[in-house]
Design an enzyme around this catalytic site. Structure first.
Site, PDB file in Angstrom:
ATOM      1  N   TYR A  50     -41.535  13.697  95.751  1.00 44.04           N
ATOM      2  CA  TYR A  50     -42.707  14.191  96.456  1.00 44.04           C
ATOM      3  C   TYR A  50     -43.987  13.765  95.742  1.00 44.04           C
ATOM      4  O   TYR A  50     -44.030  13.677  94.520  1.00 44.04           O
ATOM      5  CB  TYR A  50     -42.690  15.717  96.542  1.00 44.04           C
ATOM      6  CG  TYR A  50     -41.601  16.293  97.418  1.00 44.04           C
ATOM      7  CD1 TYR A  50     -40.818  15.492  98.248  1.00 44.04           C
ATOM      8  CD2 TYR A  50     -41.353  17.658  97.428  1.00 44.04           C
ATOM      9  CE1 TYR A  50     -39.819  16.028  99.037  1.00 44.04           C
ATOM     10  CE2 TYR A  50     -40.362  18.220  98.214  1.00 44.04           C
ATOM     11  CZ  TYR A  50     -39.593  17.403  99.014  1.00 44.04           C
ATOM     12  OH  TYR A  50     -38.609  17.952  99.789  1.00 44.04           O
ATOM     13  N   GLY A 110     -46.457  27.167 117.915  1.00 45.76           N
ATOM     14  CA  GLY A 110     -47.548  27.349 118.875  1.00 45.76           C
ATOM     15  C   GLY A 110     -48.347  26.093 119.120  1.00 45.76           C
ATOM     16  O   GLY A 110     -49.559  26.145 119.335  1.00 45.76           O
TER      17      GLY A 110
END
Length: 328
Positions: A53, A223
């Site tokens: 990462y 959402g």
């Protein structure tokens, strides 16, 4: 905060795991440090990272995310002691031979480099980021046994393994009288339920904890359509995620409508569903702000009844264990 044991171990971890993949590329170091402090304040003790990462803009291996966490640990104040630290190895650090994968030499080099970057003397959960088909399990377990004996790692986990890889690993570990794997980190969410075929049955059989990654599927279950209407949609509008949204738009709209009926946030609903699933220990969340973190924590208070679970299965059909899923 709720806590549970990681698989069959006695290790106690929070039911949400703080993912750090954004630290460096998308979250500046000072913000990452504040976020980790806030996670501790909220009771999260389980943090996940990987040696790969924090790559630079050209994709070059840097280990920057581990370095950010290491400088946070170095501030003291019990930060390291209060953290169950999970990192991973497998990715190639360079194009030089033995600088990646899971040979005994590569594992030794990778763990030493991670310990330096993380500024710690041990890693609590050392995970294999991918299966290495070229390295025999006898070699892998011998290397891990040495690291455990040296006190450099405590537990071993896998990530992105198939069910039969887990069975292979545990059979080889048992023959050496070694604990073997204690957890598996897999892609698992309402849209991606393939692990229900064979991975989850294997985890249940061997007593491994499941740490789902991408619980919101890159924001698609958080959402995304509402945010699109509000003009606040972020990275979920890019690349592969945008293509997935185009493919599943009607289903995701129905899902958001259902969340509205329940009076809950779609992201909370997706996390609560994962927390209700067999073998799941802690979904990995990747908040960018303290507000995002608090929103995720709210999912711990959401209990789903059977009617709600059935409706989610209608919207996002899952799998029976194999072979019943596809045969009699």
């Amino acid at each position: 905060m709720e806590y549970t044991h990681l698989g069959r171990t006695g290790l106690t971890v929070s039911r949400l795991c703080l993912g750090t993949m954004n630290f460096g590329p998308h979250t500046e170091e000072a913000d990452a440090h504040r976020l980790m402090d806030t996670a501790h304040e909220r009771g999260l003790n389980f943090f996940d990272t990987a040696n790969s990462y924090g790559r630079d803009s050209d994709g070059n291996f840097q280990g920057r995310t581990e370095e950010i966490i290491g400088r946070w640990f170095a501030q003291g104040g019990g930060r390291r002691e209060r953290t169950v630290l999970a990192t991973k190895a497998y990715a190639n650090a360079s194009d030089w031979p033995n600088d990646g994968k899971l040979s005994a030499l590569a594992i030794r080099r990778a763990v030493e480099a991670s310990l330096r970057r993380l500024q710690t003397d041990h890693i609590d959960l050392y995970q294999m980021h991918h299966i290495d088909r070229a390295t025999p399990w006898e070699e892998i377990w011998q290397a891990m046994e040495v690291l455990v004996a040296q006190g450099k790692i405590i537990y071993v986990g896998s990530s992105n393994f198939a069910g039969w890889h887990i069975a292979q690993a545990q059979d080889a570990a048992r023959s050496r009288h070694f604990l073997g794997l204690v957890s598996e980190q897999s892609l698992y969410n309402l849209l991606d339920r393939t692990v229900e075929l064979e991975v989850i049955p294997a985890l249940q059989h061997y007593g491994l904890g499941l740490i789902p990654w991408s619980p919101l599927r890159g924001g698609l279950l958080g959402g995304v359509l509402r945010k699109e209407r509000e003009g606040t949609r972020g990275r979920s509008g890019q690349g592969h995620t945008a293509a997935l949204l185009a493919k599943h738009r009607d289903r995701i709209q129905a899902y958001e409508d259902f969340a509205d009926e329940l009076g809950t946030d779609p992201a909370d609903l997706a996390l609560a569903w994962l927390l209700s699933r067999p073998a799941v220990t802690a979904p990995i969340i990747g908040p960018r702000t303290a507000a995002h973190l608090d929103t995720a924590i709210a999912a711990l208070d959401l209990r789903l009844d059977q009617k709600t679970l059935d409706r989610l299965d209608e919207l996002f059909p899952g799998h029976q264990p194999a072979p019943e899923d596809y045969a009699w």
